[in-house]
Design a protein around this motif. Structure first.
Motif: not given
Lengths: 566, 704
Positions: B557-558, B553-554, B439-440, B437
Motif C-alpha cells: 500500500r505504501n 500488505d502495508s 490492493w483494491e 491500486k
C-alpha cells in the motif's frame, strides 16, 4: 468473412482483458452478440484518443460479426413487419439496421436492409396503392413496379418477391437464368428456397436448412430428410448462380475507350473536395514524422481507401528533393523487380555490368550499400501490392532491400488482401510502421493501366507493334500471318474457338503457295512466336493450335491497314 | 515504371549539412535537438543491453554446440590409418537446433552463431537459406561461394580466386578446394604460428548451417545429404539444421535411408518467453532507465508478443517506437533523462516549457492540493515552478526506486500461490500494479488470503528472498524493512525451537481419539474437537503469519501506488497505446470497409451522415457501387449494377425518374460507374469473370 476475422484477431487479444471485466458472458447464442458489443465498446473506448481515423472506429460498425445464421429469421422479420399496421417509416428503419447488426451474416437480412434503403431512395409519390397497404409493402411494390417499367431488375430474392408481390409482377422472371445451362424447377417452394440460398455460396450447413421448415409441417418425413441433403449440396454447388441475362450490348451502349472516359471524368467535379482536402492535410502534417521514422530504421506503409499517389508525390516534393530517391510505380503493368534492381544498380550505383539473376544483383546492391555508408537511397513504391510485384519472390527481394539500414522505403498498399503477401520473416525484414491514410481520391493513374472490364481497349500499342514487326518480314511471312488473322476473325463469334490447328494451317498455307514444306512453316512460326505475335496452345485432343493474342478489333484494324498498304 | 531522382551536387552538400541536425525535422522548438539526442542515446542503451542479453542467453547453447562440433571430427585430426577403420560409417555429424516458432529472432541467433563458430571452430562456415536454394545446383553453388569467400577473408592474399563461373560446381571441386586450403595452412602454419591457425586445427571441419530446414525442398536436402555422405572422408562436413517446429520434422522430411546417414544430436534453444521475461526484467523495470511504459502500452506489446509472433525482436521494435513516439510528441520529454542531467535541464527550461508543465493534468491536480498562495506562485513564477519540478522529479525517482524492490518482493509471494491469482510472471504483476491500486483488486485480496495459509518453511524462504531483494536494492528507506523482516525470521526460528520443546509435553487430543473405538464416543469427541478448534485461539505461528502478511500488505500500500497517481508522471511514462496499436498492429481491411460503409467517419460532411447500417445516397461513387454490390451473390451482372447505380445517382441529382427512364444511361454516369468498378477491382472486391457475358465475380462474402 474468414479473412476479415483474421484481421481482427490482433485487436481482439489486446482487449481481451477488458472484455473479461465487462463480464456477464453467457453461453446463450443471443448473448454472444452482446459480448461482441462489449468487445466493440471496449475497442472503441481504448482507441478513442486516436485522431479521427478509421482505426478508431470500432470493428462492429464495419464488419458484421459472424453469428450462426438463422434462416427463418428473415421470414419472421418479414411477416412481423408486414403485420404492423401502416405508420411512419422511422420505426421500421431503425429496426432494420439493428437486426442487420445482429445477424448480418445472413444475406436475407442484408437484402432486407438494402431493400429498406432503396425504399428511401425511391420517391413515394408514384405509389398508387390503397391506403390500407402496409407501408413497407408499398415500398417494395413501388420498387418492383418501377423496375418493371424501367426494365430494372433488382436482385431481390425470388422468394421474397413471390411472397410480397402480386403474381402479375412475376413477368420479369423470364429475365433470370442460372449462369450454367441447367434448368431450375421453380414451381416448388422448396426449390425456391434453395435458389435463394444459392445466392450466398459457402454457407454453414445450418444455412441450408429450408426457411419454410415450420410451414412445411410434418408431411413426409423421409422426403424431408432427402430434401435436406439435396438442398445442402445444391446450395453448396459452385456452378449455379442466378443472375439476369442482360448484357451491355442490349443496352446499345458503346464501350468507352480510355480517352473518352478520361475526358468525361475530367468534367465530373470531385465530390466533397473540401473534406478530402482537409483529410489530406492531416496526412501531410505527418511528413516530418515519417521522415524521422524512416531515418530511424522503420519503413512506412500506407493503407486506406483512395489513391495515395498524390500524397506520396507531395511527400517526395516536400522532403525528398535533396536526397537520392527512387520512385517505383507499382501499378505500371510491365514493372518487375528486375527493373527496380536495374535502376538501382545502373542509375544509383552507376554500375554497367549485368547480372545472372536478381539474387546476384541483390547481393551486389547489398554489398555496395554496406561498403559505402554514405550511400543512402529513399525508395517510394506506389502500390506495393500490384499484380506484378505481389509475387513471393518479388516481395522477398524488396523486403531484403528494405532491411538495409541505408535504404528507406515508403510504400502504399490498396488491395484488401495485401497484408497476406507477407509472412513473419518478411514482415520483420520490412519492419513496417503502418499509417492509415484514407484519401478518398479516385485511383486515376492506378486504374488507367488496369485492363478494365468496361473500358474498350484501344489496342493502339499492340497494333503499332504488330505492323512494325510485320513490315520487317518477307511477303510470304506476312501472307502467313494474314491467313491466320483472317481465320481468327472468321471465328470471332465462337467463344470457344481453340485456334487454328497446325495441320490445317499448313494445308491452307500450301494452297496459297506460301510455304513448300512443313519445316519452313515451323521456322516461320518460331519467328512469330519469338516476337510474341502468336501463341501456341495444346487443344483438348492434343493438337497444337495457333492463336494471335490480340483482341478482334485490333486485328480488324490491322487487316484494314494492311489492305491499304497493299 | 522506375524513376531515379538525383539532386544536383550543390543541393546534396546542403542536404548533408542539414543532415547533421536531423532533429530539426521534428519541429521548431529549440530543445528538439536535445530531445532527439536523448532519445537516440536511450535507444542505443536499450539496444546494447538487449544484444547483451541475447548473447548471454545463447552462450550456453553455443558452448554446447561448439563442444559437439569439436568432438564430431576429432578423428580427422589424426590423419592416420585410423581413418580407414572409420571408413565403414558414412554418417555426417548433424546438430539439430530447435529454435521455436519465433522465426524473426532466428536471424540474430544464426548470425552470432556463425560468428562464434568462425572464431572457435573453423573458418569454413556456410549459412544457407531455403530461398537461395531452389535446386541442388544452387545449393552447391551458394555453398562454394560462401566457403571460398570466407577463405579469402581469412587469408586474404595470394590466393588466386577463380571466378565462380568457371569452376564446375560440384562436390569434387569443393573437395579439391578443401585439400588445397588445408595443405596451404599446413605449410604456412609453422611460419605464422599463433595467429589464425592456432585457434583452428589443421583441418577444421566445414560447417554448413541450414537456417530454415522446414522450407527446404525435400529433394534438395536429400540429394545434398546423400552426395556429401559419399565424400565425408575427404571433407569433414558438419551440418546444423535450424528447426522452428519440432525434431520430428527431420524424419518427415527425410526418408529413413537418408536420415540414417546422419548422426543427429538435438540442441534446444532457450524459449522466447524466458527471453522476453529477461528483457522486461533487465531493460524495462530497472530504475536507472528513465523512460517507462504505461500499463496499456505494455499490455499491447505483450499481447502482440504472446498472441502474434513470439518475437522478442518485434517487442524491442515496439519499444523503440514507443521511445520515438514519446520524444516526438511530448515536449516535456526533454526532462526524461538520466538523474545527473535533470537539474541542468530543469533550470534551462523556457517559459513556454514551464507553461507546458502547468498544463499537465497531474500537475494541475497537484497545484489544486496546495495552499492558495503557493498556487499563485506556482502558476506565475517560473523559478519557483522549476524548484518544485526538481523536487517532484526527485520524488518520482524515489518512487521508482522503492517500487521495484517491493514489486519483486510481492512477486516472490504471489508467484508461488496456487492458481496464481496475480499472475506467474513479474510482468503481469507489474501491469496490475500500474493499472490500478493493486490492493483494491479482487485478485490481490484472494492472493493475500492464500498467503495467510502458507506453511512455515515456504514463508521462511520467501522472507529470506525478500530480505535479499531489499538488501541488494538501492532504495534508502528499506533499512527498517530489512530489520523488520529479519525480526520476523528470528521469531519464526524461536517458534520452531519452542515447538520442538513443546512437542513431547503436550498430548494431543488425537491420541486420545485413537484409544476409543465406541462410535458414540467417537462422535462426541469429534464434535468437541471441532468446537474447540473453532473457538481456539490462534497459535503463535498463525499470529506471526498474519503479522507478516499484514506487513507485506502495508508495504504494497505504501509503495506500489500506480504511476498515474504521481505528479509529473506524463514526463516519463508513455501511455498512448492506441498509437502503438495503429502503427504496429494495423487493420487495413477495417479501414477500407469503414471508408466504404461509412464515409462520414472520414469526410465530415453532414450530407453523408446516416443512421445505422444504411448509407447516404450522396456518398462518393465508390461507396454506392460497393454498397450495391453487397446485395449480389457470387456473380454480378454489370448491366443491372450500372442501372442501379444510375438510379441512385440520378435521384440525388434531382432528375425526375421519368426523364431517366429513357433507357439510356448518361455518359458521365456511365464513366463514373466504370471508374468506381475498376476501383473496386483494384481493391480486390471483384474480378472479371468469363462464366457469363458482362458479369463480374464477387470475391468477398456476406458483409465483408
Amino acid at each position: 468473412g474468414v479473412k476479415a476475422r483474421k484481421n481482427k484477431a490482433p485487436v481482439a487479444v489486446s482487449v481481451k482483458r477488458l472484455v473479461k471485466k465487462l463480464g456477464d458472458i453467457s453461453d446463450d447464442e443471443a448473448q454472444e452478440t452482446l459480448e461482441e458489443n462489449n468487445y466493440v465498446a471496449a475497442l472503441g473506448m481504448s482507441t478513442q484518443d486516436a485522431i479521427g481515423n478509421g482505426s478508431s472506429v470500432s470493428g462492429g460498425a464495419v464488419y458484421s460479426f459472424q453469428t450462426p445464421r438463422r434462416p427463418s429469421r428473415m421470414a419472421e422479420l418479414a411477416s412481423e413487419l408486414a403485420q404492423t399496421p401502416g405508420g411512419n417509416v422511422v420505426p421500421n428503419h431503425s429496426q432494420c439496421p439493428e437486426k442487420t447488426a445482429r445477424t448480418p451474416q445472413s444475406t436475407s437480412n442484408f437484402l432486407w436492409a438494402a431493400l429498406a434503403w432503396k425504399c428511401k431512395l425511391i420517391p413515394l409519390q408514384r405509389v398508387v396503392l390503397g391506403k390500407y397497404m402496409f407501408l413497407i409493402l408499398m415500398c417494395v411494390y413501388s420498387l418492383l413496379l418501377q423496375s418493371k417499367q424501367k426494365e430494372f431488375v433488382s436482385t431481390t430474392p425470388y422468394r421474397l418477391r413471390k411472397r410480397l408481390a402480386a403474381p402479375d409482377t412475376l413477368e420479369s422472371e423470364s429475365e433470370y437464368s442460372s449462369s450454367c445451362s441447367e434448368e431450375e424447377e421453380q414451381d416448388q417452394p422448396e426449390a425456391n428456397t434453395a435458389v435463394s440460398d444459392q445466392k450466398t455460396p459457402a454457407k454453414t450447413k445450418a444455412a441450408s436448412t429450408p426457411p419454410h421448415k415450420n410451414t412445411l409441417t410434418k408431411t413426409k418425413k423421409e422426403d424431408k430428410m432427402s430434401n435436406l441433403v439435396e438442398e445442402y449440396f445444391e446450395a453448396h454447388s459452385s456452378s449455379k448462380v442466378l443472375t439476369s441475362d442482360r448484357t451491355l450490348q442490349k443496352l446499345r451502349k458503346r464501350r468507352l475507350n480510355q480517352q473518352t472516359l478520361h475526358n468525361l471524368l475530367k468534367k465530373v467535379p470531385i465530390a466533397y473536395a473540401a473534406e478530402i482536402q482537409e483529410l489530406n492535410q492531416q496526412h501531410e502534417a505527418l511528413f516530418t514524422k515519417w521522415m524521422l521514422q524512416l531515418r530511424l530504421g522503420f519503413n512506412i506503409v500506407l493503407y486506406g481507401l483512395g489513391s495515395k499517389r498524390d500524397l506520396l508525390e507531395k511527400f517526395r516534393a516536400s522532403v525528398l528533393l535533396d536526397v537520392v530517391h527512387l520512385v517505383v510505380n507499382g501499378y505500371f503493368p510491365s514493372i518487375t523487380v528486375k527493373s527496380i534492381l536495374n535502376s538501382i544498380t545502373e542509375e544509383v550505383l552507376d554500375y554497367g555490368g549485368s547480372f545472372r539473376s536478381p539474387l546476384d544483383q541483390l547481393e551486389f546492391i547489398i554489398r555496395k550499400f554496406k561498403e559505402d555508408s554514405s550511400l543512402e537511397l529513399y525508395v517510394l513504391i506506389h502500390n506495393l501490392d500490384s499484380q506484378m510485384l505481389r509475387g513471393e519472390r518479388s516481395q522477398q527481394i524488396l523486403a531484403q532491400l528494405s532491411s538495409l539500414p541505408s535504404i528507406y522505403l515508403i510504400a502504399s498498399i490498396d488491395h484488401i488482401n495485401a497484408p497476406l503477401m507477407w509472412d513473419q520473416a518478411k514482415l520483420s525484414l520490412f519492419n513496417w510502421l503502418w499509417y492509415e491514410t484514407t484519401t478518398f481520391i479516385p485511383y486515376v493513374e492506378e486504374t488507367s493501366y488496369e485492363n478494365s472490364l468496361l473500358v474498350q481497349q484501344s489496342g493502339s500499342l499492340a497494333l503499332s507493334s504488330l505492323t512494325h514487326v510485320l513490315r520487317s518480314l518477307t511477303p510470304n511471312a506476312r501472307g502467313i500471318f494474314r491467313l491466320l488473322a483472317q481465320y481468327q476473325l472468321e471465328n470471332k463469334d465462337n467463344p470457344s474457338y481453340p485456334g487454328l490447328s497446325f495441320q490445317d494451317f499448313y494445308r491452307q498455307c500450301r494452297e496459297a503457295f506460301l510455304v513448300n514444306s512443313e519445316l519452313t512453316l515451323r521456322a516461320q512460326l518460331t519467328e512469330f512466336r519469338d516476337h510474341k505475335l502468336i501463341r501456341t496452345k495444346r487443344g483438348a485432343d492434343g493438337v497444337e493450335c495457333l492463336l494471335i493474342p490480340v483482341d478482334d478489333s485490333t486485328l480488324t484494324d490491322f487487316l484494314e491497314k494492311e489492305d491499304e498498304d497493299v | 515504371g522506375c524513376f531515379v531522382f538525383k539532386p544536383s551536387a550543390k543541393r546534396r552538400r546542403v542536404s548533408q549539412k542539414k543532415d547533421r541536425g536531423l532533429g530539426e525535422s521534428i519541429g521548431d522548438s529549440e530543445d528538439i535537438e536535445l530531445r532527439f539526442v536523448t532519445c537516440q542515446s536511450l535507444w542505443a542503451q536499450v539496444k546494447a543491453k538487449t544484444e547483451q542479453i541475447q548473447e548471454d542467453l545463447n552462450k550456453q547453447l553455443f558452448d554446447n554446440l561448439v563442444n559437439f562440433l569439436k568432438l564430431s571430427h576429432s578423428e580427422f585430426q589424426e590423419k592416420t590409418a585410423e581413418r580407414t577403420c572409420r571408413m565403414k560409417s558414412r554418417e555426417i555429424p548433424t546438430a539439430a537446433l530447435i529454435l521455436g516458432v519465433n522465426v524473426t529472432d532466428h536471424d540474430l541467433t544464426f548470425r552470432s552463431l556463425s560468428e562464434v563458430l568462425q572464431n572457435n571452430i573453423s573458418p569454413y562456415v556456410a549459412l544457407l537459406e531455403a530461398k537461395d536454394c531452389p535446386g541442388i545446383k544452387n545449393l552447391i553453388q551458394k555453398l562454394m561461394g560462401q566457403l571460398m569467400n570466407c577463405y579469402v577473408d581469412v587469408e586474404d592474399e595470394d590466393y588466386v580466386q577463380v571466378s565462380q563461373k568457371r569452376i564446375r560446381c560440384s562436390m569434387n571441386s569443393i573437395i579439391t578446394w578443401y585439400e588445397s586450403v588445408t595443405k596451404k595452412t599446413e605449410s604456412t602454419a609453422p611460419s605464422e604460428k599463433g595467429t589464425s591457425s592456432s585457434r583452428h586445427w589443421q583441418s577444421p571441419p566445414v560447417v554448413v548451417i541450414f537456417k530454415d530446414m522446414e522450407s527446404f525442398t525435400t529433394k534438395v536436402l536429400q540429394d545434398f545429404i546423400v552426395i556429401s555422405s559419399q565424400h565425408i572422408h575427404e571433407l569433414p562436413l558438419v551440418l546444423i539444421f535450424g528447426i522452428a517446429t519440432s525434431p520430428m520434422i527431420i524424419h518427415s522430411l527425410l526418408p529413413h535411408s537418408v536420415s540414417s546417414l546422419l548422426c543427429i544430436e538435438l540442441f534446444q534453444s532457450l524459449s522466447c518467453k524466458e527471453h522476453l521475461s529477461t528483457v522486461i526484467d533487465q531493460v524495462l523495470l530497472p530504475t536507472d532507465f528513465p523512460f517507462k511504459l504505461g500499463e496499456k502500452v505494455l499490455q499491447v506489446l505483450i499481447n502482440v508478443f504472446l498472441y502474434h509472433d513470439f518475437s522478442v525482436q518485434n517487442f524491442i521494435k515496439g519499444f523503440q517506437l514507443c521511445l520515438v513516439e514519446h520524444f516526438y510528441s511530448q515536449p516535456l520529454s526533454v526532462l526524461c533523462c538520466q538523474k545527473e542531467d535533470t537539474k541542468k535541464r530543469v533550470n534551462s527550461l523556457t517559459h513556454e516549457q514551464c507553461e507546458n508543465v502547468r498544463r499537465l493534468p497531474s500537475f494541475r491536480s497537484y497545484v489544486e492540493s496546495q495552499a492558495s498562495e503557493k498556487q499563485v506562485a506556482l502558476l506565475t513564477e517560473d523559478n519557483i515552478l522549476k524548484g518544485i519540478i526538481q523536487k517532484l522529479l526527485e520524488d518520482l525517482n524515489v518512487y521508482h526506486q522503492n517500487y521495484l524492490p517491493v514489486l519483486r518482493c510481492l512477486h516472490v509471494f504471489t508467484s508461488s500461490l496456487p492458481k496464481y491469482p496475480l499472475g506467474k510472471q513479474i510482468r503481469e504483476l507489474h501491469c496490475a500494479c500500474l493499472e490500478n491500486k493493486v490492493w483494491e483488486t479482487k485478485e490481490y485480496e484472494s492472493s493475500l488470503q492464500l498467503a495467510r495459509m502458507l506453511n512455515k518453511s515456504d514463508l521462511v524462504t520467501m522472507l529470506q528472498q525478500c530480505v535479499e531483494i531489499f538488501v541488494s536494492s538501492s532504495g534508502k528507506e528499506f533499512d527498517k524493512t530489512v530489520e523488520k523482516l529479519k525480526e520476523f525470521l528470528t521469531q519464526f526460528q524461536k517458534l520452531e525451537e519452542e515447538a520442538f520443546q513443546e512437542r513431547d509435553v503436550s498430548v494431543s487430543p488425537q491420541k486420545e481419539l485413537q484409544k476409543k473405538t465406541d462410535l458414540y464416543h467417537l462422535q462426541k469427541t469429534l464434535l468437541e474437537l471441532k468446537d474447540s478448534r473453532r473457538s481456539k485461539k490462534l497459535t503463535k505461528f498463525e499470529m506471526l503469519r498474519f503479522e507478516v502478511v499484514d506487513y507485506i500488505d502495508s508495504l504494497v500500500r505504501n509503495y506500489l501506488i500506480p504511476a498515474h497517481h504521481k505528479t509529473l508522471h506524463e514526463i516519463v511514462y508513455f501511455n498512448r497505446a492506441s498509437v502503438l496499436r495503429e502503427h504496429l498492429n494495423a487493420a487495413p481491411r477495417t479501414a477500407l470497409h469503414t471508408a466504404l460503409n461509412n464515409p462520414y467517419s472520414y469526410l465530415k460532411n453532414q450530407a453523408l451522415k446516416s443512421e445505422g447500417g444504411s448509407i447516404s445516397n450522396k456518398a462518393p461513387d465508390i461507396c454506392i457501387v460497393y454498397k450495391l454490390h453487397l446485395e449480389c451473390g457470387r456473380l454480378i451482372n454489370l448491366v443491372d449494377w450500372l442501372e442501379a447505380f444510375s438510379t441512385v445517382v440520378m435521384s440525388v441529382e434531382g432528375q425526375n425518374a421519368d426523364a431517366a427512364s429513357s433507357d439510356q444511361v448518361d455518359d458521365t454516369i456511365h464513366a463514373r460507374f466504370i471508374r468506381a468498378v475498376s476501383e473496386l477491382e483494384l481493391l480486390g472486391f471483384i474480378k472479371s469473370s468469363k462464366q457469363k457475358t458482362d458479369h463480374v465475380a464477387r470475391l468477398t462474402w456476406g458483409g465483408c
